[in-house]
Design a protein around this motif. Structure first.
Motif, PDB file in Angstrom:
ATOM      1  N   LYS A  24       0.915  -0.884   0.443  1.00 40.09           N
ATOM      2  CA  LYS A  24      -0.565   0.159  -0.368  1.00 40.09           C
ATOM      3  C   LYS A  24       0.727   1.334   0.102  1.00 40.09           C
ATOM      4  O   LYS A  24       0.658   2.239  -0.018  1.00 40.09           O
ATOM      5  N   SER A  25       2.342   0.832   0.179  1.00 43.85           N
ATOM      6  CA  SER A  25       2.689   2.191   0.683  1.00 43.85           C
ATOM      7  C   SER A  25       3.612   2.953  -0.773  1.00 43.85           C
ATOM      8  O   SER A  25       4.015   4.043  -1.184  1.00 43.85           O
ATOM      9  N   LEU A  26       3.292   1.778  -1.850  1.00 46.14           N
ATOM     10  CA  LEU A  26       3.484   2.179  -3.059  1.00 46.14           C
ATOM     11  C   LEU A  26       3.082   3.450  -3.901  1.00 46.14           C
ATOM     12  O   LEU A  26       2.096   3.581  -4.084  1.00 46.14           O
ATOM     13  N   LYS A  27       3.355   4.176  -3.751  1.00 43.83           N
ATOM     14  CA  LYS A  27       2.644   5.199  -4.996  1.00 43.83           C
ATOM     15  C   LYS A  27       3.387   5.492  -6.904  1.00 43.83           C
ATOM     16  O   LYS A  27       2.165   5.418  -7.563  1.00 43.83           O
ATOM     17  N   VAL A  28       3.864   4.591  -7.007  1.00 46.15           N
ATOM     18  CA  VAL A  28       4.857   4.551  -8.055  1.00 46.15           C
ATOM     19  C   VAL A  28       4.752   2.669  -8.330  1.00 46.15           C
ATOM     20  O   VAL A  28       6.334   2.068  -7.762  1.00 46.15           O
ATOM     21  N   PHE A  29       4.026   2.046  -8.805  1.00 43.69           N
ATOM     22  CA  PHE A  29       4.657   0.924  -9.636  1.00 43.69           C
ATOM     23  C   PHE A  29       3.935   0.654 -11.295  1.00 43.69           C
ATOM     24  O   PHE A  29       3.070   0.381 -11.222  1.00 43.69           O
ATOM     25  N   GLN A  30       5.699   0.455 -12.011  1.00 46.52           N
ATOM     26  CA  GLN A  30       5.643   0.331 -12.976  1.00 46.52           C
ATOM     27  C   GLN A  30       5.710  -0.964 -13.508  1.00 46.52           C
ATOM     28  O   GLN A  30       7.341  -1.459 -13.161  1.00 46.52           O
ATOM     29  N   ILE A  31       5.091  -1.705 -14.431  1.00 52.07           N
ATOM     30  CA  ILE A  31       5.915  -3.135 -14.946  1.00 52.07           C
ATOM     31  C   ILE A  31       5.442  -3.243 -16.432  1.00 52.07           C
ATOM     32  O   ILE A  31       5.237  -4.237 -16.499  1.00 52.07           O
ATOM     33  N   GLN A  32       5.138  -1.927 -17.174  1.00 48.50           N
ATOM     34  CA  GLN A  32       5.374  -2.023 -18.452  1.00 48.50           C
ATOM     35  C   GLN A  32       6.742  -2.611 -19.082  1.00 48.50           C
ATOM     36  O   GLN A  32       7.643  -2.609 -18.938  1.00 48.50           O
ATOM     37  N   GLN A  33       5.995  -3.115 -20.427  1.00 50.13           N
ATOM     38  CA  GLN A  33       6.860  -3.662 -21.187  1.00 50.13           C
ATOM     39  C   GLN A  33       7.538  -4.875 -21.071  1.00 50.13           C
ATOM     40  O   GLN A  33       8.740  -5.156 -21.210  1.00 50.13           O
ATOM     41  N   ASN A  34       6.763  -5.573 -20.357  1.00 54.66           N
ATOM     42  CA  ASN A  34       7.018  -7.035 -19.642  1.00 54.66           C
ATOM     43  C   ASN A  34       6.411  -8.074 -20.111  1.00 54.66           C
ATOM     44  O   ASN A  34       4.849  -7.480 -20.924  1.00 54.66           O
ATOM     45  N   PRO A  35       6.901  -9.311 -21.054  1.00 54.77           N
ATOM     46  CA  PRO A  35       5.821 -10.159 -21.380  1.00 54.77           C
ATOM     47  C   PRO A  35       4.797 -10.418 -20.826  1.00 54.77           C
ATOM     48  O   PRO A  35       4.441 -11.984 -21.156  1.00 54.77           O
ATOM     49  N   GLN A  36       4.822 -10.279 -19.341  1.00 55.84           N
ATOM     50  CA  GLN A  36       3.380 -10.839 -18.858  1.00 55.84           C
ATOM     51  C   GLN A  36       2.071 -10.737 -19.542  1.00 55.84           C
ATOM     52  O   GLN A  36       1.287  -9.944 -20.799  1.00 55.84           O
TER      53      GLN A  36
END
Length: 104
Positions: A24-36
């Motif tokens: 919950k502390s995350l303000k920015v979580f970037q996972i773009q450009q992954n083959p998921q």
């Protein structure tokens, strides 16, 4: 201090643990450009929606177990005062050793 920003974009990650949703502390979580293939692209652009989606993918038992584990880990972590006291003790011990060494 709690983690506020996590950048994992472009790392060839095929699956992210749903437990990230409890961060919950995350303000920015970037996972773009992954083959998921498990998370829709429209969710990836919003940290809040992404974390909520990930948390919702977990069972209530999984959430409860992780919350208990987190709580027990936090109980074991030393407070800032305890850390400061240890540093102070270390400095005093170092000074004592130096004093003994120089008087020999």
């Amino acid at each position: 201090h709690e983690l506020q920003s996590l950048h994992l974009q472009g790392n060839r990650i095929t699956k992210f643990p749903w437990s990230f949703g409890l961060m919950k502390s995350l303000k920015v979580f970037q996972i773009q450009q992954n083959p998921q293939k498990y998370i829709r692209q429209n969710l990836i652009s919003s940290t809040r929606e992404l974390l909520q989606y990930m948390e919702n993918r977990m069972t209530s038992d999984e959430v409860h177990a992780l919350q208990e584990k987190i709580a027990s880990t936090e109980e074991q972590r030393p407070t800032e005062v305890e850390v400061a006291e240890k540093r102070k003790e270390s400095v005093i011990a170092t000074q004592d050793v130096e004093a003994v060494s120089s008087s020999s």
